[in-house]
Write a protein that holds these residues in place. Sequence first.
Motif, PDB file in Angstrom:
ATOM      1  N   LYS A 106      20.483   5.848  -0.063  1.00 31.89           N
ATOM      2  CA  LYS A 106      19.213   5.288  -0.536  1.00 31.89           C
ATOM      3  C   LYS A 106      18.512   4.512   0.570  1.00 31.89           C
ATOM      4  O   LYS A 106      17.292   4.619   0.744  1.00 31.89           O
ATOM      5  CB  LYS A 106      19.489   4.382  -1.736  1.00 31.89           C
ATOM      6  N   ILE A 107      19.273   3.732   1.334  1.00 33.98           N
ATOM      7  CA  ILE A 107      18.666   2.954   2.420  1.00 33.98           C
ATOM      8  C   ILE A 107      18.116   3.877   3.500  1.00 33.98           C
ATOM      9  O   ILE A 107      17.037   3.632   4.051  1.00 33.98           O
ATOM     10  CB  ILE A 107      19.686   1.965   3.017  1.00 33.98           C
ATOM     11  N   MET A 108      18.837   4.943   3.814  1.00 31.24           N
ATOM     12  CA  MET A 108      18.332   5.927   4.780  1.00 31.24           C
ATOM     13  C   MET A 108      16.980   6.469   4.328  1.00 31.24           C
ATOM     14  O   MET A 108      16.026   6.578   5.112  1.00 31.24           O
ATOM     15  CB  MET A 108      19.323   7.090   4.914  1.00 31.24           C
ATOM     16  N   TYR A 109      16.903   6.823   3.064  1.00 33.08           N
ATOM     17  CA  TYR A 109      15.669   7.360   2.478  1.00 33.08           C
ATOM     18  C   TYR A 109      14.525   6.368   2.633  1.00 33.08           C
ATOM     19  O   TYR A 109      13.405   6.731   3.034  1.00 33.08           O
ATOM     20  CB  TYR A 109      15.943   7.666   1.009  1.00 33.08           C
ATOM     21  N   GLN A 110      14.808   5.096   2.368  1.00 37.61           N
ATOM     22  CA  GLN A 110      13.757   4.082   2.446  1.00 37.61           C
ATOM     23  C   GLN A 110      13.318   3.819   3.891  1.00 37.61           C
ATOM     24  O   GLN A 110      12.134   3.590   4.156  1.00 37.61           O
ATOM     25  CB  GLN A 110      14.260   2.795   1.797  1.00 37.61           C
ATOM     26  N   ILE A 111      14.263   3.841   4.817  1.00 43.37           N
ATOM     27  CA  ILE A 111      13.912   3.635   6.231  1.00 43.37           C
ATOM     28  C   ILE A 111      12.960   4.729   6.690  1.00 43.37           C
ATOM     29  O   ILE A 111      11.956   4.474   7.368  1.00 43.37           O
ATOM     30  CB  ILE A 111      15.177   3.605   7.107  1.00 43.37           C
ATOM     31  N   LEU A 112      13.257   5.967   6.338  1.00 45.70           N
ATOM     32  CA  LEU A 112      12.413   7.086   6.741  1.00 45.70           C
ATOM     33  C   LEU A 112      11.023   6.995   6.122  1.00 45.70           C
ATOM     34  O   LEU A 112      10.017   7.323   6.764  1.00 45.70           O
ATOM     35  CB  LEU A 112      13.090   8.407   6.376  1.00 45.70           C
ATOM     36  N   LEU A 113      10.940   6.543   4.876  1.00 44.63           N
ATOM     37  CA  LEU A 113       9.633   6.355   4.251  1.00 44.63           C
ATOM     38  C   LEU A 113       8.852   5.237   4.938  1.00 44.63           C
ATOM     39  O   LEU A 113       7.638   5.347   5.136  1.00 44.63           O
ATOM     40  CB  LEU A 113       9.800   6.042   2.760  1.00 44.63           C
ATOM     41  N   LEU A 114       9.550   4.173   5.324  1.00 46.62           N
ATOM     42  CA  LEU A 114       8.891   3.083   6.045  1.00 46.62           C
ATOM     43  C   LEU A 114       8.313   3.554   7.377  1.00 46.62           C
ATOM     44  O   LEU A 114       7.297   3.043   7.843  1.00 46.62           O
ATOM     45  CB  LEU A 114       9.878   1.939   6.296  1.00 46.62           C
TER      46      LEU A 114
END
Length: 411
Positions: A106-114
Motif C-alpha cells: 500500500k505504501i509503495m502504491y501511495q509513493i508512486l501516486l505522490l
Amino acid sequence: MAIFVRSSKSRYMEGIRMHLFLGFFVRLIFIAYGAHHDRINVLKYTDVDYHVFTDAAREVMEGNSPFERHTYRYTPFLAWMMIPNVAFHFLYGKFLFSLLDCVAAKIMYQILLLEGHMKSTALQCSFLWLYNPLVIGVSTRGSAESLMAVLVLHTLFLMKSRYVFLAGLMYGTSVHFKLYPIIYSIPLYLSLTSDANSNSLIKRLMPNKAKMKLVLGAAFSFFGLTILGFILYGEQYIEEGFLYHLTRTDTRHNFSVYFYLLYLSADYHIMGINFAIFGPQMLLLVILGFKFGNRLDLPFAVFTQTVIFVTFNKVVTSQYFLWYLQLLPIIAPKVAISKMKACVLTVFWVAAQASWLLPAYLLEFHSINAFVPLWLEGIAFFCCNVGILMALLSGYTMLPIVQHHNTRKNR
C-alpha cells in the motif's frame, strides 16, 4: 502520524484495496500449508528464526531477558511483539508479517501516486511486491523482513510528503530494528538541500531547518529506543543486539562472494581482512549517496545503495534480497528497459540463485565437500547482481532538478 494522504485517501485506495485482500488471502493459504507441512515433514517450512522469536517472547513473558534465548540478536521489542505467539497462537507472528507485507504494498502504491504516476502504473508496480513468490515465502515462513519494509518505505513516504521530522522518527526506528538502513543517511540528508541545483559540496552538506528536523527526529527515536533497551536488559542487549552485527564473521555457506575466503581464513585471524572487504562496499555507498542524493532521485539512491550493500556484504542470505526488492516497485517506472530485457534479467537472477542451491544442498544435507563449486556459484551470482545493477543504472532516467515551491512547509 498517518500512512495515508488524507485529502484523497479513498481515491488513492480505490484501485488497490481488492488486491491487498487477495494478497493477504494468498498468504493465509501458505500459512495453512506451512502448518500442515511442519506436522508431517522432517524438513520444516517454518523459518528457524521464527522459533527464535517465539522462544525470546516466552523468556519475556517469564520475566527474563529475550537474550537468554541463544542466537536471539535482535531488538528486544521484536520479542515483545511476538508475545501473542506464546499467549494466544503460534501462528500469530506469521499473520502479522503477512499483514505488514500488504501494508508495504500500500505504501509503495501511495509513493508512486505522490510522484505523479498513473493509478494503473502504481498498481502494477505494487504487484512486484504483493504477488512476489519470494516475498510471500519469506513472510509466511516467519521472517520479520516485512516489518523493515514498512519502516523504510514509510520513511520515504514521509520524506515525499515533506513530513521531515516524522520521517526522521521513522528512520531512527528502522535503524534501531536493523542497522543496515544507516547507509541511507547520506541521500536522506542531501535530499533536503535548499538549493537543489547547487553542485557545491559545501552547500549540499550545510545544515538547514529541514535537515536539522530529520537529524533530530532520527536521533530521538534511535537513541530513545536504544536507551530503553539498555535500561531493561543492560550490556547483554548492546552486546547481542548491536556489537555482534558489527563484528560478525559468518563462515557458514551463504550467497556472499567472500564466504569461502572467510571460511579458509577463520583460524588465522588475518589483520585487516574485514576492512579490505568493507572498503569497496563503503566507497560505492558514498558515491551513490552523493550521486542520487536529491529530492527527486531519493528512492533510486536508496535502492542502488541497498543493492550494493547486499551484493558486496560478507554475509548474504535470501532474506537480504527483500531489502532491495521492497524498493524495486517505486523505482521501476523511472527505469527505461523493455519488458523482454526485464524478463531476461529476472530469469538470470533466479537461475543464478537456483544453481547456487544445488552445491549448497549437497554440502548441508549430504555432507559432500562442495565448497569450491559453491564458491564459484557465489562468484557467478555476484557478477549477475552487478550486471543487473549496471543495466538499471544505464536505463534510469535521472530527472532534472528544479526549485519546487510547495505550499506545504517541511513539517
